[in-house]
Design a protein around this motif. Structure first.
Motif, PDB file in Angstrom:
ATOM      1  N   MET A   1       0.883  -1.196   0.010  1.00  0.00           N
ATOM      2  CA  MET A   1       0.011   0.174  -0.123  1.00  0.00           C
ATOM      3  C   MET A   1       1.055   1.341  -0.005  1.00  0.00           C
ATOM      4  N   TYR A   2       0.619   2.191  -1.093  1.00  0.00           N
ATOM      5  CA  TYR A   2       1.611   3.346  -0.983  1.00  0.00           C
ATOM      6  C   TYR A   2       0.773   4.441  -0.277  1.00  0.00           C
ATOM      7  N   LYS A   3       1.874   5.101   0.570  1.00  0.00           N
ATOM      8  CA  LYS A   3       1.634   6.001   1.454  1.00  0.00           C
ATOM      9  C   LYS A   3       1.516   7.664   0.703  1.00  0.00           C
ATOM     10  N   THR A   4       0.503   8.158   1.115  1.00  0.00           N
ATOM     11  CA  THR A   4       0.367   9.552   0.737  1.00  0.00           C
ATOM     12  C   THR A   4       1.391  10.637   1.456  1.00  0.00           C
ATOM     13  N   TYR A   5       1.560  11.728   0.832  1.00  0.00           N
ATOM     14  CA  TYR A   5       2.489  12.688   1.132  1.00  0.00           C
ATOM     15  C   TYR A   5       2.094  13.219   2.630  1.00  0.00           C
ATOM     16  N   SER A   6       0.811  13.142   2.883  1.00  0.00           N
ATOM     17  CA  SER A   6       0.150  13.801   4.097  1.00  0.00           C
ATOM     18  C   SER A   6       0.778  12.616   5.324  1.00  0.00           C
ATOM     19  N   GLU A   7       0.598  11.447   4.868  1.00  0.00           N
ATOM     20  CA  GLU A   7       1.026  10.109   5.786  1.00  0.00           C
ATOM     21  C   GLU A   7       2.402  10.219   6.033  1.00  0.00           C
ATOM     22  N   ILE A   8       3.468  10.747   5.204  1.00  0.00           N
ATOM     23  CA  ILE A   8       4.839  10.873   5.194  1.00  0.00           C
ATOM     24  C   ILE A   8       4.927  11.915   5.881  1.00  0.00           C
ATOM     25  N   LEU A   9       4.389  12.930   5.961  1.00  0.00           N
ATOM     26  CA  LEU A   9       4.808  14.252   6.650  1.00  0.00           C
ATOM     27  C   LEU A   9       4.309  14.058   8.024  1.00  0.00           C
ATOM     28  N   ARG A  10       3.240  13.212   8.338  1.00  0.00           N
ATOM     29  CA  ARG A  10       2.852  12.822   9.783  1.00  0.00           C
ATOM     30  C   ARG A  10       3.947  12.031  10.317  1.00  0.00           C
ATOM     31  N   GLU A  11       4.320  11.087   9.757  1.00  0.00           N
ATOM     32  CA  GLU A  11       5.327  10.018  10.301  1.00  0.00           C
ATOM     33  C   GLU A  11       6.661  10.749  10.603  1.00  0.00           C
ATOM     34  N   GLU A  12       6.979  11.690   9.835  1.00  0.00           N
ATOM     35  CA  GLU A  12       8.329  12.334   9.781  1.00  0.00           C
ATOM     36  C   GLU A  12       8.186  13.458  11.217  1.00  0.00           C
ATOM     37  N   SER A  13       7.093  13.997  11.367  1.00  0.00           N
ATOM     38  CA  SER A  13       7.099  14.997  12.338  1.00  0.00           C
ATOM     39  C   SER A  13       7.091  14.273  13.500  1.00  0.00           C
ATOM     40  N   CYS A  14       6.470  13.129  13.627  1.00  0.00           N
ATOM     41  CA  CYS A  14       6.323  12.105  15.002  1.00  0.00           C
ATOM     42  C   CYS A  14       7.851  11.722  15.328  1.00  0.00           C
ATOM     43  N   LYS A  15       8.818  11.472  14.383  1.00  0.00           N
ATOM     44  CA  LYS A  15       9.985  11.235  14.749  1.00  0.00           C
ATOM     45  C   LYS A  15      10.819  12.367  15.693  1.00  0.00           C
ATOM     46  N   LEU A  16      11.650  12.052  16.374  1.00  0.00           N
ATOM     47  CA  LEU A  16      12.530  12.931  17.025  1.00  0.00           C
ATOM     48  C   LEU A  16      13.151  13.848  16.189  1.00  0.00           C
ATOM     49  N   ALA A  17      12.805  15.123  16.166  1.00  0.00           N
ATOM     50  CA  ALA A  17      13.502  15.954  15.410  1.00  0.00           C
ATOM     51  C   ALA A  17      14.965  16.113  15.774  1.00  0.00           C
ATOM     52  N   PRO A  18      15.909  16.080  14.645  1.00  0.00           N
ATOM     53  CA  PRO A  18      17.254  16.197  14.948  1.00  0.00           C
ATOM     54  C   PRO A  18      17.534  17.710  15.341  1.00  0.00           C
ATOM     55  N   GLU A  19      18.322  17.853  16.631  1.00  0.00           N
ATOM     56  CA  GLU A  19      18.789  19.140  16.993  1.00  0.00           C
ATOM     57  C   GLU A  19      19.532  19.897  15.894  1.00  0.00           C
ATOM     58  N   ARG A  20      19.019  20.844  15.219  1.00  0.00           N
ATOM     59  CA  ARG A  20      19.953  21.774  14.349  1.00  0.00           C
ATOM     60  C   ARG A  20      21.320  21.965  15.127  1.00  0.00           C
ATOM     61  N   LYS A  21      22.187  21.741  14.403  1.00  0.00           N
ATOM     62  CA  LYS A  21      23.696  21.871  14.953  1.00  0.00           C
ATOM     63  C   LYS A  21      23.678  23.262  15.837  1.00  0.00           C
ATOM     64  N   VAL A  22      23.959  23.089  17.254  1.00  0.00           N
ATOM     65  CA  VAL A  22      24.298  24.723  17.772  1.00  0.00           C
ATOM     66  C   VAL A  22      25.502  24.496  18.284  1.00  0.00           C
ATOM     67  N   SER A  23      26.366  25.649  17.916  1.00  0.00           N
ATOM     68  CA  SER A  23      27.806  25.628  18.330  1.00  0.00           C
ATOM     69  C   SER A  23      27.922  27.002  18.952  1.00  0.00           C
ATOM     70  N   MET A  24      28.309  27.020  20.108  1.00  0.00           N
ATOM     71  CA  MET A  24      28.591  28.276  20.734  1.00  0.00           C
ATOM     72  C   MET A  24      29.553  28.847  20.098  1.00  0.00           C
ATOM     73  N   GLN A  25      30.604  28.210  19.879  1.00  0.00           N
ATOM     74  CA  GLN A  25      31.852  28.983  19.203  1.00  0.00           C
ATOM     75  C   GLN A  25      31.640  29.589  17.948  1.00  0.00           C
ATOM     76  N   LEU A  26      30.674  28.909  17.203  1.00  0.00           N
ATOM     77  CA  LEU A  26      30.362  29.311  15.701  1.00  0.00           C
ATOM     78  C   LEU A  26      29.329  30.469  15.899  1.00  0.00           C
ATOM     79  N   ASP A  27      28.597  30.297  16.821  1.00  0.00           N
ATOM     80  CA  ASP A  27      27.494  31.662  17.187  1.00  0.00           C
ATOM     81  C   ASP A  27      28.340  32.971  17.455  1.00  0.00           C
ATOM     82  N   GLU A  28      29.422  32.649  18.285  1.00  0.00           N
ATOM     83  CA  GLU A  28      30.279  33.712  18.837  1.00  0.00           C
ATOM     84  C   GLU A  28      31.210  34.319  17.511  1.00  0.00           C
ATOM     85  N   LYS A  29      31.312  33.437  16.412  1.00  0.00           N
ATOM     86  CA  LYS A  29      32.184  33.559  15.229  1.00  0.00           C
ATOM     87  C   LYS A  29      31.159  34.633  14.375  1.00  0.00           C
TER      88      LYS A  29
END
Length: 823
Positions: A1-29
């Motif tokens: 059975m093929y998943k719809t795009y809405s189903e894919i988005l729902r599944e993706e949103s339920c996953k743990l969102a990867p933390e966007r890389k935060v670097s205090m050193q880069l922030d300061e730079k």
């Protein structure tokens, strides 16, 4: 059975969102970078602060912070395209949050993405690829992954979303020039609307010309709008009656050169004002040599007006070439003391040649740019002061699978954009080469591209993204294509075996979509990977999907055609000619200049070719050994058979020509027939007569070794009566019979000399006769090959030529390369 795009988005949103890389050193730079830019006192920093958008900076940033989607409507010259992404990055950097800021900015055109990235990098006093970069198909200079701005074409975003449906890697999406309404932008807008509920942290900034802003705001649930004033300097607008009057009164123009009597035109204009509905066509058909008028106007500006570049908007590459020749040979311009340089600007030029139009000329030299509408939006040529607007543009429309190229009047939105190209550095002038009465008939906006084109590639892209039912998703677009267009595209995809009865992608359709090639080119490379001839076929596919490697110098048409024929090695094939160019370039690059081959284009083609082969290798179709992948690369008859299979059902039949050169007699011009329905001919059974494109290596043939020709495209120009087929290859009928379907191939029993024979026709024309047993053997081999092909598409693997599959392929090769007379 093929998943719809809405189903894919729902599944993706339920996953743990990867933390966007935060670097205090880069922030300061990044914070220090921001402080250094704030202290900058160079001319560009001052220029940025003087742009109209600067006054709205605080309001824009506050609205982006508060709302998920905002719409910025602004005229040309406001600076919104270059500045808003920088404002976002600068604010994040000032708050020491720069490492979490990653901005994606889309442009409808390749050249815009490149020039904007270079401009922004220059404003930031950086090299391209540091905090600012770009990515277009086959070319890019990507920025660092965090604290960055990347300009790209809209198609790149769709490619990213195949693996990252929620665009998790990006914090901001800036969709620029959405009013242009190209197919991919409309598709992307609908997809982004679906993504927004699952990415509450994603900020979307829409940018549009003012004339369509309200419609986009409504589409995004009445998102808030910010309006920014436009042109920095005023632009004087002159219409046709003004232009003619100006030239007529020019004291330095010889009387014999004044081809237009202003009093007559003014009288015509008064008639139009009084009887506009009746007299408009009379006015427009008035004997007016527009090319001569343009050249005279260029002369007038060059010799009498203050310094500043001239940008001329022309509807076609053909007219660009005509004007270029006229300017080059014009006696008044050559006799004048004024120095000038002419640049061309259109999509068929290599990137390096396009960039020449942006270079500043030597002091005392007038720059003249002859351009299509590619320079209408986003692309800013800094020194333009004068714009010559013909008011015409070329529009592509598909009718019954035929590409119709219409030349039509621009819209009011186009006029505003063209006018806005002047007045960037000082007060400018825009010369409209149509009267005010004609301007009053212009539509407010141009028709959306999605209503005028075939939807084959759009539907394949939708299926790759798993956007669900085609008609249901199409109903979510700003403007839904007609049911007839959707149905025709679905039928063609089904006929090509790219979708199944349930309108889902077949394995063939999946791979063709992932290759990002037209179905014709994609099918060829998949077959080539199986038949062991990937090198020549992938180079053909690269050229079909990118551009022709030949440059087109003026007054050199015959020489270029001779070069094309030489590279064809008498194979009667434009496609094999393209493969030969790439192969020869690899060995002898010095032949490029003397044979009109653009080395930069060939280099790009080889890049495309490499990407094709990389995909096929990773998918499992190719061996790691080049020799194994090209066992049959020198078999030109096999190459032609694969070209025929890929281009099917684009088949033309040659009539009124002798089938083989050994026949003597009076040479007669061939009549080429295509069984294709048109607006005038609703039935495909009658066929239409076509002409072979003048650039084809078989364009001037009078004898044809085969009665069948396959072609890449069929085009009809509005100013021509003939239909033109381009990129042609003469093929034997057996590949068409083997790879064709029942809607093109018909078999009828006949009784001849006491024997029951079968009469076989292809595309409505006689192909051959054979007995039932022979035809049954052909069908059995075809059925076994199709079964084998389906297995390879589902479970790709390199061909083992020492096994039974090798025996099968050798039998197929022997059959499809069999040469016989069709008379």
């Amino acid at each position: 059975m093929y998943k719809t795009y809405s189903e894919i988005l729902r599944e993706e949103s339920c996953k743990l969102a990867p933390e966007r890389k935060v670097s205090m050193q880069l922030d300061e730079k990044l914070h220090k970078e921001y402080q250094r830019m704030q202290r900058s006192t160079n001319a560009l920093a001052e220029f940025r602060r003087n742009l109209p958008v600067y006054a709205s900076r605080t309001e824009l940033l506050e609205m982006i912070e508060r709302h998920q989607v905002i719409l910025v409507k602004g005229e040309t010259g406001s600076g919104k395209t270059t500045q808003i992404p920088q404002y976002i990055l600068e604010q994040a950097s000032s708050l020491r949050k720069g490492s979490r800021c990653r901005i994606l900015c889309t442009q409808p055109r390749r050249i815009a993405a490149i020039t904007l990235a270079r401009r922004v990098a220059k404003e930031r006093s950086e090299r391209l690829g540091h905090s600012v970069g770009y990515q277009i198909r086959l070319e890019g200079e990507r920025p660092r992954p965090n604290g960055s701005i990347m300009f790209c074409t809209t198609g790149i975003v769709l490619s990213i979303m195949q693996s990252d449906p929620l665009l998790r890697e990006y914090s901001h999406l800036v969709l620029d020039e959405i009013h242009e309404r190209d197919v991919i932008t409309d598709l992307l807008l609908a997809i982004i609307r679906m993504v927004l509920p699952y990415r509450k942290d994603l900020r979307v900034i829409l940018m549009s010309a003012t004339l369509m802003a309200e419609k986009f705001s409504e589409y995004f649930h009445r998102c808030p709008m910010v309006q920014i004033r436009g042109i920095t300097y005023p632009v004087l607008e002159l219409y046709l009656e003004d232009v003619l009057d100006t030239l007529d009164k020019c004291p330095t123009l010889p009387r014999k050169e004044r081809a237009f009597d202003s009093q007559i035109i003014q009288y015509q204009y008064r008639l139009v004002e009084q009887y506009i509905a009746l007299a408009l066509e009379t006015l427009c058909s008035f004997e007016l040599d527009q090319n001569k008028l343009i050249v005279r106007l260029i002369w007038y500006i060059t010799t009498t007006q203050p310094e500043g570049a001239i940008l001329v908007f022309l509807p076609s590459v053909a007219q660009i070439h005509e004007i270029y020749e006229m300017v080059r040979k014009d006696s008044l311009l050559s006799e004048s003391e004024s120095k000038f340089v002419v640049h061309l600007l259109h999509s068929k030029l290599p990137t390096a040649e396009q960039q020449m139009a942006f270079d500043s000329p030597p002091d005392g030299t007038r720059k003249i740019i002859l351009s299509t509408d590619i320079a209408e939006t986003s692309v800013t040529i800094e020194d333009v002061v004068y714009v010559v607007n013909t008011g015409r543009r070329k529009v592509q429309k598909y009718e019954n699978n035929i590409l119709m190229l219409h030349e039509e009047w621009i819209s009011l939105a186009n006029e505003v954009q063209r006018k806005g190209r002047a007045g960037r550095v000082k007060e400018g002038t825009c010369y409209h080469l149509y009267c005010r009465a004609r301007q009053r008939t212009f539509r407010e906006n141009a028709s959306p591209q999605i209503l005028n084109v075939a939807l084959d590639r759009v539907i394949v892209q939708m299926k790759l993204l798993r956007l669900g039912d085609v008609r249901r998703f199409m109903s979510l677009l700003l403007d839904k294509p007609s049911e007839a267009t959707i149905q025709a595209s679905l039928q063609m995809l089904h006929r090509l075996n790219l979708i199944d009865d349930e309108e889902q992608l077949t394995p063939l359709g999946y791979h063709l979509g992932r290759l990002s090639l037209d179905p014709q080119a994609g099918k060829m490379v998949l077959l080539a990977s199986i038949f062991g001839c990937i090198e020549p076929i992938s180079s053909i596919a690269a050229s079909l999907s990118f551009k022709d490697p030949f440059s087109k110098p003026f007054d050199k048409d015959e020489e270029v055609l001779r070069a094309r024929r030489w590279f064809s090695y008498r194979e009667n094939s434009d496609h094999i000619m393209l493969a030969n160019v790439t192969a020869r370039w690899r060995r002898q690059r010095e032949i490029c200049k003397r044979n009109f081959i653009n080395s930069d284009t060939v280099y790009r083609l080889i890049t495309v070719q490499g990407k094709i082969c990389t995909y096929l290798y990773k998918a499992g179709f190719l061996s790691w050994t080049e020799r194994d992948n090209n066992l049959n690369a020198s078999n030109n008859e096999l190459l032609k058979a694969i070209i025929a299979a890929g281009h099917y059902p684009n088949v033309a039949f040659v009539k009124s020509a002798f089938p083989h050169p050994r026949f003597s007699g009076v040479r007669r011009k061939a009549k080429i027939i295509v069984n294709q329905p048109t607006a005038d001919n609703r039935s495909a059974s009658h066929g239409i007569e076509v002409q072979i494109d003048a650039e084809s290596v078989i364009a001037k043939k009078t004898f044809f070794e085969s009665c069948f020709v396959v072609y890449n495209n069929i085009v009809k120009h509005s100013y021509q009566s003939a239909y033109i087929i381009s990129k042609t290859t003469m093929v034997n009928p057996m590949p068409l019979l083997f790879f064709g379907d029942c809607s093109h191939v018909t078999v009828k029993p006949i009784h001849e000399k006491g024997n029951y024979m079968l009469n076989i026709t292809i595309a409505g024309h006689h192909c051959m006769q054979c007995d039932r047993q022979t035809f049954a053997l052909i069908q059995d081999l075809r059925e076994e090959f199709n079964f084998f092909l389906q297995g390879k598409l589902v479970h790709p693997s390199p061909v083992n030529w020492a096994s039974r599959e090798g025996d099968l392929l050798r039998a197929v090769i022997k059959l499809i390369t069999f040469d016989f007379d069709t008379d």
